[in-house]
Design a protein around this motif. Structure first.
Motif: not given
Ligand code: ADP
Ligand code: MG
Length: 250
Positions: A10-12, A50-52, A34-43, A15-17
């Motif tokens: 989550s970011f704040g 780069l993210e916890k 997947g579409p833009s904003g689906s969480g691919k980069s975050t994963f 919930e992204v994933l």
């Protein structure tokens, strides 16, 4: 090589994933679409420290990413231990992120010298081989601004490979390129796949996914909607959301 069990991020309050379960086998080309904003980069960013993640378990090569488990308790790894895990993972971004004040050759030599303490002579020898492998032997003295987008991205791939990673992550590596430059980057990725590298590739290049991919996962809204052999998923999607997405990109 990668195992994700109920990974949440989550970011704040957002919930992204929302519980990602997947496995990437050694030597596999694993396509994430997947579409833009689906969480691919975050994963991908979670895999590469780069993210916890907020919940679940994420493993690379059998090791828990960023944590050590004792009994049922988790302890955060120290900076040095995180660095040790990260050096086995190469990442290539949509924007090539080369060091602008360094030549192609210096870009590829830098990390092995700085992070691994490798000698200049060894770093140079490997960098020259890698630039040859991506077809840029004649460009090693050029600065990024003197290279096309496709050439810069090939330098970025060589730079990631210079650390001799066991896993390569690609985040839409051809999305920022003019159409006529996409092929040369995909060719380098195809060669790399044939050499046996484990690759997780976020891409909208469905031709690449179909021809080179071993597995494909379709993500939407932070969950895995559908997964399987790329040919099967692309030819015969089972879910409405997959069908709708594919009708827009194919
Ligand atoms: P994709 O790569 O599939 O397009 P992302 O992983 O980039 O998706 O983003 C997923 C969602 O997470 C988006 O809604 C995005 O705005 C949000 N997001 C990504 N990074 C951050 C961040 N650092 N802070 C806040 N929100 C973020
Ligand atoms: Mg993205």
């Amino acid at each position: 090589m990668v195992k994700s069990e109920a990974v949440h991020k989550s970011f704040g309050a957002i919930e992204v994933l929302k519980g990602i379960d997947l496995e990437v086998q050694q030597g596999e080309v694993f396509c994430l679409v997947g579409p833009s904003g689906s969480g691919k980069s975050t994963f991908l960013r979670c895999i590469n420290h780069l993210e916890k993640i907020n919940a679940g378990r994420l493993y690379v090569d059998g090791q828990l990413v960023g944590y050590r488990q004792k009994g049922d308790k988790l302890y955060e790894l120290k900076e040095r231990e995180v660095a040790a895990q990260r050096k086995d993972i190469g990442m290539v971004f949509q924007r090539f992120n080369l060091f602008p004040h360094m030549t192609a050759l210096q870009n590829v030599m830098e990390a092995p010298m700085q992070v691994k303490g490798e000698s200049r002579a060894n770093a140079r020898e490997r960098a020259e081989k890698l630039l040859e492998r991506v077809g840029l032997s004649d460009r090693k003295g050029n600065y990024p601004a003197q290279l096309s987008g496709g050439q810069q991205q090939r330098v970025a791939i060589a730079r990631a490979l210079a650390m001799e990673p066991k896993l390569m992550l690609f985040d839409e590596p051809t999305s920022a390129l003019d159409p006529e430059l996409v092929g040369e980057v995909l060719d380098v990725m195809r060669d790399l796949a044939e050499s046996g590298m484990t690759m997780v590739v976020v891409t909208h290049e469905m031709g690449f996914a179909r021809e080179v991919g071993d597995s494909l996962v379709f993500m939407d809204g932070g969950v895995v909607v559908e997964s399987g052999n790329p040919r099967d998923v692309l030819n015969n999607p089972q879910h409405e959301r997959t069908k709708s997405f594919l009708s827009k990109v194919l």
